[in-house]
Design a protein around this motif. Structure first.
Motif, PDB file in Angstrom:
ATOM      1  N   LEU A 192      55.139  45.403  47.018  1.00 34.95           N
ATOM      2  CA  LEU A 192      55.657  45.628  45.663  1.00 34.95           C
ATOM      3  C   LEU A 192      56.469  46.916  45.711  1.00 34.95           C
ATOM      4  CD1 LEU A 192      52.378  44.905  43.610  1.00 34.95           C
ATOM      5  CD2 LEU A 192      54.032  43.276  44.570  1.00 34.95           C
TER       6      LEU A 192
ATOM      7  N   LYS B  13      42.036  41.420  46.988  1.00 36.34           N
ATOM      8  CA  LYS B  13      42.989  41.833  48.026  1.00 36.34           C
ATOM      9  C   LYS B  13      42.802  43.315  48.354  1.00 36.34           C
ATOM     10  CE  LYS B  13      46.361  38.505  46.207  1.00 36.34           C
ATOM     11  NZ  LYS B  13      46.183  37.412  47.139  1.00 36.34           N
TER      12      LYS B  13
ATOM     13  N   SER C 187      45.347  43.327  41.960  1.00 33.21           N
ATOM     14  CA  SER C 187      45.161  43.064  43.393  1.00 33.21           C
ATOM     15  C   SER C 187      43.689  43.196  43.753  1.00 33.21           C
ATOM     16  CB  SER C 187      45.958  44.067  44.239  1.00 33.21           C
ATOM     17  OG  SER C 187      47.323  43.994  43.919  1.00 33.21           O
TER      18      SER C 187
ATOM     19  N   CYS D 142      50.508  35.096  45.242  1.00 29.13           N
ATOM     20  CA  CYS D 142      50.750  35.205  46.691  1.00 29.13           C
ATOM     21  C   CYS D 142      49.465  35.021  47.488  1.00 29.13           C
ATOM     22  CB  CYS D 142      51.407  36.542  47.032  1.00 29.13           C
ATOM     23  SG  CYS D 142      50.283  37.941  46.988  1.00 29.13           S
TER      24      CYS D 142
ATOM     25  N   VAL E  37      44.247  47.003  48.927  1.00 33.25           N
ATOM     26  CA  VAL E  37      45.414  47.722  48.407  1.00 33.25           C
ATOM     27  C   VAL E  37      45.788  48.861  49.344  1.00 33.25           C
ATOM     28  CG1 VAL E  37      46.260  49.195  46.531  1.00 33.25           C
ATOM     29  CG2 VAL E  37      45.016  47.086  46.004  1.00 33.25           C
TER      30      VAL E  37
ATOM     31  N   VAL F 213      51.213  39.130  42.463  1.00 29.12           N
ATOM     32  CA  VAL F 213      49.876  39.402  43.005  1.00 29.12           C
ATOM     33  C   VAL F 213      48.995  38.155  42.880  1.00 29.12           C
ATOM     34  CG1 VAL F 213      47.743  40.696  42.569  1.00 29.12           C
ATOM     35  CG2 VAL F 213      49.945  41.905  42.658  1.00 29.12           C
TER      36      VAL F 213
ATOM     37  N   ALA G  15      48.758  36.791  50.174  1.00 31.62           N
ATOM     38  CA  ALA G  15      48.579  37.976  51.019  1.00 31.62           C
ATOM     39  C   ALA G  15      47.142  38.494  50.930  1.00 31.62           C
ATOM     40  CB  ALA G  15      49.536  39.068  50.565  1.00 31.62           C
TER      41      ALA G  15
ATOM     42  N   LEU H 152      51.033  40.183  54.185  1.00 31.18           N
ATOM     43  CA  LEU H 152      51.288  41.375  53.377  1.00 31.18           C
ATOM     44  C   LEU H 152      52.248  41.068  52.237  1.00 31.18           C
ATOM     45  CD1 LEU H 152      51.090  44.607  53.341  1.00 31.18           C
ATOM     46  CD2 LEU H 152      53.153  44.561  54.748  1.00 31.18           C
ATOM     47  N   ALA H 153      51.909  41.586  51.046  1.00 29.48           N
ATOM     48  CA  ALA H 153      52.867  41.572  49.924  1.00 29.48           C
ATOM     49  C   ALA H 153      53.345  43.003  49.736  1.00 29.48           C
ATOM     50  CB  ALA H 153      52.182  41.080  48.654  1.00 29.48           C
TER      51      ALA H 153
ATOM     52  N   VAL I 167      51.417  48.711  47.574  1.00 29.65           N
ATOM     53  CA  VAL I 167      51.985  49.050  46.268  1.00 29.65           C
ATOM     54  C   VAL I 167      52.862  50.287  46.456  1.00 29.65           C
ATOM     55  CG1 VAL I 167      51.537  49.498  43.836  1.00 29.65           C
ATOM     56  CG2 VAL I 167      49.955  48.071  45.143  1.00 29.65           C
TER      57      VAL I 167
ATOM     58  N   ASP J  71      46.702  41.670  51.994  1.00 33.29           N
ATOM     59  CA  ASP J  71      46.986  43.089  51.743  1.00 33.29           C
ATOM     60  C   ASP J  71      48.182  43.224  50.812  1.00 33.29           C
ATOM     61  OD1 ASP J  71      45.020  43.553  53.587  1.00 33.29           O
ATOM     62  OD2 ASP J  71      46.380  44.101  55.214  1.00 33.29           O
ATOM     63  N   VAL J  72      48.073  44.147  49.858  1.00 38.82           N
ATOM     64  CA  VAL J  72      49.198  44.413  48.956  1.00 38.82           C
ATOM     65  C   VAL J  72      49.593  45.880  49.104  1.00 38.82           C
ATOM     66  CG1 VAL J  72      50.002  44.401  46.559  1.00 38.82           C
ATOM     67  CG2 VAL J  72      48.341  42.685  47.316  1.00 38.82           C
TER      68      VAL J  72
END
Ligand code: NDP
Ligand code: MG
Length: 385
Positions: free
Chosen positions: A7, A113, A108, A87, A115, A84, A89, A4-5, A94, A91-92
């Protein structure tokens, strides 16, 4: 293990997401964290969560020695896009605030990815483009906003039946029972005190003006592909029912729970599985009553602007959103009184030309034009009291 990222990791949603990650560290790994300028908070998160990338738009004076080489550091205006892209990941999440998240959402999706979307302003400004990009990416947009998560949950058993109506619940905010004149001159401290939720400053002001519900009507229009006339808002001060879906036969599905954002955050992360949040469960026997009221568009004119903007189409919703971001900022900086927020938004909507079937560039153009016009109106002293 899902990577996971996050933001907006230092904000209200971001920190609650990290709380959930900590509880389920066998399921989720944080590989990137990004924020604006809260360097101390981000440093602490790096120590605890060991991401591969940590990023801030504002470069701090120094990075503490113990974490200087712990990860890759990124700084600068375009940092969200760079995170984005770089990375690993899948999943991002936001959870930045404002339309600033729009480019990162689009990036993303174009990187394939998933979101997880708390940041509602991108959907308000660029709903058609965002939902189209998600369709192309082949992933559902996973809503984190509690009302939209509730509807998403209610739709899980739909079996191909299209809902007839979405009912978005609203707490009514701190001024639900106030007189119109009192709302107009409400103080900052009063507007920043939400009865049921503890959130970032911008969304707290939006909740007090009910502009938050306006943004959510637009958000629902795009997330669930529903015409605006089938999206209702219902005041429900206890915030137990998080939203509802009505079907052709009159059956209504609702999602209930205590007001705790960790549930919708975790559901977006673990969907379709349900995991424990560690939060309090509902106790029906202790509940006095669940009550409902019609929203009052005379005292809360911001809500009506959502339907007006959706009817106008094109980039009008982006204009509404851009003007509202300026208006909330002006209120928080004591430049206008509370009641001028929806007035400034409406005047800006009337003054800025909408672009139909916009590209992403044109959405940004309209957002920019709305901000410029709203600032001009402020400078002209039209809203000084
Ligand atoms: P906060 O103000 O608490 O947090 C915002 C986060 O975004 C912070 O981490 C902030 O970093 C970061 N950020 C702000 N601007 C930028 C930027 N230009 N670049 C990078 N990072 C940035 O907001 P919330 O968590 O309350 O809300 C986030 C979003 O989620 C909003 O769109 C809101 O409408 C939505 N939402 C929030 C809910 C809630 O309960 N809070 C509920 C439903 C939706 P820094 O700390 O450095 O400033
Ligand atoms: Mg909400």
């Amino acid at each position: 293990m899902r990577k996971l990222a996050i933001l907006g990791s230092t904000g209200s949603i971001g920190t609650q997401a990290l709380d959930v990650v900590k509880r389920h560290s066998d399921r989720f790994e944080v590989t990137a964290l990004a924020a604006h300028s809260s360097s101390e908070k981000l440093f602490e998160q790096v120590r605890v969560f060991h991401p591969k990338i940590a990023a801030l738009t504002v470069e701090p004076k120094d990075i503490p020695a113990d974490i200087r080489n712990a990860c890759q550091w990124m700084f600068g205006e375009d940092v969200l896009l760079r995170v984005v892209r770089a990375c690993d990941a899948q999943d991002v999440l936001v959870s930045v605030v404002g339309v600033v998240g729009l480019a990162a959402v689009m990036e993303s999706l174009s990187c394939g990815k998933r979101v997880l979307l708390a940041n509602k302003e991108p959907l308000v400004a660029g709903g058609e483009l965002v939902t189209e990009a998600a369709r192309k990416a082949g992933h559902p947009l996973l809503p984190v906003d509690s009302e939209h998560s509730a509807i998403f949950q209610c739709l899980q058993g739909a079996q191909g039946n299209t809902p007839e109506r979405l009912i978005l619940t609203a707490s009514g905010g701190p001024f639900r029972t106030w007189k119109k004149e009192d709302i107009f001159y409400a103080k900052k401290e009063q507007a920043l005190k939400h009865p049921n939720w503890n959130m970032g400053r911008k969304i707290t002001i939006d909740s007090a003006s009910m502009m938050n519900k306006a943004l959510e009507v637009i958000e629902a229009r795009w997330l669930f592909d529903m015409p605006p006339e089938k999206i209702d808002v219902l005041i429900h001060p206890q915030s137990v029912i998080h939203s509802m879906v009505e079907y052709a036969d009159g059956a209504v599905m609702a999602q209930l729970g205590t007001p705790d954002m960790r549930l919708p955050i975790l559901y977006a992360m673990s969907w379709p599985e349900r995991l424990t949040t560690g939060g309090k469960k509902l106790n029906f026997a202790e509940m006095n009553a669940l009550t409902f009221e019609q929203p009052d568009l005379d005292r809360f004119p911001g809500l009506g602007l959502a339907y007006k903007a959706l009817a106008a189409g094109g980039t009008t919703c982006a204009i509404l959103n851009g003007a509202n971001e300026i208006a909330v900022d002006a209120f928080l900086n004591d430049r206008i009184v509370f009641g001028c927020i929806p007035q400034l938004v409406e005047e800006t909507m009337n003054a800025v030309a909408s672009i139909s079937h916009p590209t992403l560039e044109q959405v940004f153009e309209s957002d920019f034009a709305a901000r410029r016009k709203a600032r001009e109106l402020l400078e002209a002293g039209r809203f000084s009291h």
